[in-house]
Enzyme design. Structure first.
Site, PDB file in Angstrom:
ATOM      1  N   HIS A   1     -11.727  39.543  -0.068  1.00 48.55           N
ATOM      2  CA  HIS A   1     -12.929  39.141   0.663  1.00 48.55           C
ATOM      3  C   HIS A   1     -13.491  40.383   1.328  1.00 48.55           C
ATOM      4  O   HIS A   1     -12.801  41.014   2.140  1.00 48.55           O
ATOM      5  CB  HIS A   1     -12.591  38.142   1.770  1.00 48.55           C
ATOM      6  CG  HIS A   1     -12.343  36.742   1.287  1.00 48.55           C
ATOM      7  ND1 HIS A   1     -12.031  35.713   2.143  1.00 48.55           N
ATOM      8  CD2 HIS A   1     -12.396  36.202   0.047  1.00 48.55           C
ATOM      9  CE1 HIS A   1     -11.895  34.596   1.437  1.00 48.55           C
ATOM     10  NE2 HIS A   1     -12.096  34.871   0.174  1.00 48.55           N
TER      11      HIS A   1
ATOM     12  N   CYS B   1      -8.377  39.573   2.872  1.00 52.87           N
ATOM     13  CA  CYS B   1      -9.618  39.300   3.604  1.00 52.87           C
ATOM     14  C   CYS B   1      -9.806  40.397   4.647  1.00 52.87           C
ATOM     15  O   CYS B   1      -9.173  40.386   5.712  1.00 52.87           O
ATOM     16  CB  CYS B   1      -9.606  37.924   4.261  1.00 52.87           C
ATOM     17  SG  CYS B   1     -11.125  37.665   5.206  1.00 52.87           S
TER      18      CYS B   1
ATOM     19  N   TYR C   1     -22.188  31.093   5.817  1.00 51.59           N
ATOM     20  CA  TYR C   1     -22.508  31.173   4.393  1.00 51.59           C
ATOM     21  C   TYR C   1     -24.016  31.056   4.142  1.00 51.59           C
ATOM     22  O   TYR C   1     -24.484  30.150   3.455  1.00 51.59           O
ATOM     23  CB  TYR C   1     -21.699  30.132   3.614  1.00 51.59           C
ATOM     24  CG  TYR C   1     -20.234  30.478   3.616  1.00 51.59           C
ATOM     25  CD1 TYR C   1     -19.712  31.334   2.646  1.00 51.59           C
ATOM     26  CD2 TYR C   1     -19.371  30.014   4.608  1.00 51.59           C
ATOM     27  CE1 TYR C   1     -18.373  31.698   2.650  1.00 51.59           C
ATOM     28  CE2 TYR C   1     -18.033  30.380   4.629  1.00 51.59           C
ATOM     29  CZ  TYR C   1     -17.546  31.215   3.647  1.00 51.59           C
ATOM     30  OH  TYR C   1     -16.228  31.590   3.662  1.00 51.59           O
TER      31      TYR C   1
ATOM     32  N   HIS D   1      -4.571  33.306   2.341  1.00 47.67           N
ATOM     33  CA  HIS D   1      -5.616  33.922   3.170  1.00 47.67           C
ATOM     34  C   HIS D   1      -4.993  34.307   4.510  1.00 47.67           C
ATOM     35  O   HIS D   1      -4.287  33.494   5.112  1.00 47.67           O
ATOM     36  CB  HIS D   1      -6.737  32.904   3.374  1.00 47.67           C
ATOM     37  CG  HIS D   1      -7.962  33.473   3.990  1.00 47.67           C
ATOM     38  ND1 HIS D   1      -8.060  33.763   5.333  1.00 47.67           N
ATOM     39  CD2 HIS D   1      -9.152  33.813   3.452  1.00 47.67           C
ATOM     40  CE1 HIS D   1      -9.265  34.253   5.582  1.00 47.67           C
ATOM     41  NE2 HIS D   1      -9.948  34.297   4.457  1.00 47.67           N
TER      42      HIS D   1
ATOM     43  N   ASP E   1     -18.000  38.173   1.735  1.00 46.71           N
ATOM     44  CA  ASP E   1     -17.678  37.066   2.627  1.00 46.71           C
ATOM     45  C   ASP E   1     -18.676  37.035   3.788  1.00 46.71           C
ATOM     46  O   ASP E   1     -19.003  38.083   4.347  1.00 46.71           O
ATOM     47  CB  ASP E   1     -16.261  37.274   3.164  1.00 46.71           C
ATOM     48  CG  ASP E   1     -15.704  36.035   3.833  1.00 46.71           C
ATOM     49  OD1 ASP E   1     -16.185  34.932   3.539  1.00 46.71           O
ATOM     50  OD2 ASP E   1     -14.762  36.187   4.643  1.00 46.71           O
ATOM     51  N   HIS E   2     -19.115  35.880   4.130  1.00 42.53           N
ATOM     52  CA  HIS E   2     -20.061  35.650   5.237  1.00 42.53           C
ATOM     53  C   HIS E   2     -21.263  36.600   5.143  1.00 42.53           C
ATOM     54  O   HIS E   2     -21.304  37.504   4.331  1.00 42.53           O
ATOM     55  CB  HIS E   2     -19.403  35.821   6.615  1.00 42.53           C
ATOM     56  CG  HIS E   2     -18.240  34.908   6.804  1.00 42.53           C
ATOM     57  ND1 HIS E   2     -17.491  34.878   7.948  1.00 42.53           N
ATOM     58  CD2 HIS E   2     -17.677  33.966   5.995  1.00 42.53           C
ATOM     59  CE1 HIS E   2     -16.532  33.984   7.831  1.00 42.53           C
ATOM     60  NE2 HIS E   2     -16.617  33.420   6.653  1.00 42.53           N
TER      61      HIS E   2
HETATM   62  C1  DNO Z   1     -13.869  31.088   6.080  1.00 35.88           C
HETATM   63  C2  DNO Z   1     -12.898  31.236   5.000  1.00 35.88           C
HETATM   64  C3  DNO Z   1     -11.625  30.424   5.168  1.00 35.88           C
HETATM   65  C4  DNO Z   1     -10.849  30.430   3.870  1.00 35.88           C
HETATM   66  C5  DNO Z   1      -9.611  29.589   3.902  1.00 35.88           C
HETATM   67  C6  DNO Z   1      -8.804  29.770   2.641  1.00 35.88           C
HETATM   68  O1  DNO Z   1     -14.960  31.538   5.954  1.00 35.88           O
HETATM   69  O2  DNO Z   1     -12.598  32.559   4.781  1.00 35.88           O
HETATM   70  O3  DNO Z   1     -11.935  29.131   5.527  1.00 35.88           O
HETATM   71  O4  DNO Z   1     -11.652  29.934   2.839  1.00 35.88           O
HETATM   72  O5  DNO Z   1      -8.835  29.901   4.973  1.00 35.88           O
HETATM   73  O6  DNO Z   1      -7.880  28.753   2.522  1.00 35.88           O
END
Ligand code: DNO
Length: 417
Positions: free
Chosen positions: A329, A302, A389, A264, A372-373
């Site tokens: 992501h 991401c 989340y 990530h 994501d989020h």
């Molecule tokens: C936060 C996430 C990170 C991710 C880690 C992967 O929302 O994107 O915490 O899960 O960095 O190891």
């Protein structure tokens, strides 16, 4: 190319997707295990198909057994869903800073990887960020419509570093204007404000993702200082070598069990708190991919983390690294001139997710992607969900990205874009 911020284009995508009924992207969701307040039954109702999760109850560094993996996998499958990606199999600090017990921890990591492969789960997201995983200073930044999102306020972060953590030499990392703004802030910060900032930066955003510090710890600042001290003398080059060492050690298992490792990016993609961060930009990504040129060594693309660095052109990075990407992501941000950034909604912001989806559809169409989020909205605020989340906010992001993907698939197939 599309103007990602045009409401008419967005509407077109959504309508187009609905009427075309093409086989769309697999709708995946980050779920935090059986104790997650958002249940698999809820996810079924909103069309989720794939689950991204981890064995959150197992302390970092311990082996994930076949029994424990199968227990969760069977539970997920009992809802007609499948476990698509592990996020995360955490890499212990000691592996990152090169501690005495790293051989034992790497051996455990390899065993967990092999066990995941035995159970038919082949994609593993991890990060190589020292101590602090992602960084935010506000969990409920208000939008005009009443919903909230996560926010990074640079001056608050400077304040945390210089006035709360009191890190030696911290002032050297900031501009005179930032230091002056932090000094101004000090005039009005109450003890409660300070405690809330600590809670946001090192507890609420961290506990559920990396386990270094949790809600139950009494003196998080002291614990955090101790963790930082483990990295004395660990420069950027040392951290890079430790990453290479780790990847070279796990690659044989990855080859044997066809395990795709995907790191990530650092979030935000810049140096923080005097710690080196080594997955921040094009040059960093190129470095770790070339350092261990095995196709199982790949990237979690991401979009949100990468877009939080004004130096990153997200679609250009997607074009360059799509084929070494094992997981995406979908998230976007807007960066302000003063170094703040805000989590934008999924159809706006500098990540340009529409263009990113088009690139992945052309270059790596089967890569797993998750939204994501999301904003906190419509009652999400009092449910105690993990920071970022939410349920409704992420559901909206998922619906938007599903529409975008359906349209992009069709347009790419017909070679319209
Ligand atoms: C936060 C996430 C990170 C991710 C880690 C992967 O929302 O994107 O915490 O899960 O960095 O190891």
């Amino acid at each position: 190319m599309f103007a990602a911020d045009s409401p008419r284009v967005t509407l077109f995508f959504v309508i187009f997707a609905t009427i075309n009924n093409t086989k769309n992207m697999e709708k995946t969701w980050r779920w935090f295990g059986k104790s997650d307040k958002i249940t698999l039954a809820m996810l079924k109702q909103i069309g989720v198909e794939g689950i991204v999760t981890a064995l959150h109850d197992i302390p970092n560094g311990e082996v994930w057994t076949v029994e424990a993996i199968m227990d969760l996998k069977n539970y997920i499958e009992s809802y007609g869903l499948r476990w698509v990606v592990v996020e995360s199999l955490p890499v212990c600090e000691s592996i990152k800073y090169g501690g005495e017990d790293r051989e034992r921890l790497i051996a455990n990591y390899k065993e967990s990887l092999a066990n995941l492969g035995r159970c038919g789960i082949h994609t593993v997201c991890y990060n190589f960020m020292p101590v602090l995983d992602w960084a935010r200073t506000e969990l409920d930044h208000k939008w005009a419509d009443g919903s909230t999102s996560l926010y990074f306020n640079k001056v608050k972060f400077v304040y945390f570093d210089c006035y709360i953590l009191k890190r030696e030499g911290a002032e050297r990392d900031y501009t005179a204007a930032e230091l002056a703004a932090a000094a101004e802030m000090d005039k009005t910060m109450t003890d409660a404000d300070k405690a809330a900032l600590v809670d946001t930066i090192i507890v609420k955003t961290q506990g559920f993702v990396n386990g270094n510090i949790t809600e139950h710890d009494n003196n998080p600042v002291e614990l955090f200082r101790n963790l930082l001290s483990l990295y004395k003398g660990v420069t950027r080059d040392v951290l890079r070598e430790n990453m290479r060492y780790f990847l070279e050690a796990v690659m044989p298992v990855c080859n044997e069990w066809d395990m795709n490792m995907c790191v990530h990016p650092d979030d935000p993609p810049m140096q923080l708190l005097g710690l080196p961060r080594i997955v921040c930009c094009d040059e960093d990504i190129e470095w770790f991919l070339n350092a261990v040129p095995d196709p199982h060594n790949g990237l979690t693309f991401c979009c949100g983390s990468l877009s939080a660095g004004a130096h990153n052109d997200v679609p250009a990075l997607a074009r360059k690294y799509a084929k070494r990407t094992h997981f995406v992501h979908l998230r976007s941000t807007d960066v302000m001139p003063n170094g703040d950034f805000i989590e934008a909604d999924h159809l706006h912001g500098r990540a340009n997710l529409i263009e990113v989806c088009r690139i992945f559809e052309e270059e790596n169409p089967d890569v797993p992607m998750r939204v994501d989020h999301g904003r906190t909205m419509l009652g999400d605020e009092d449910k105690g969900y993990n920071a970022g989340y939410s349920f409704h906010g992420r559901m909206m992001g998922l619906a938007q990205m599903d529409g975008v993907m359906a349209a992009v698939k069709e347009l790419v197939k017909k070679k319209i874009c």
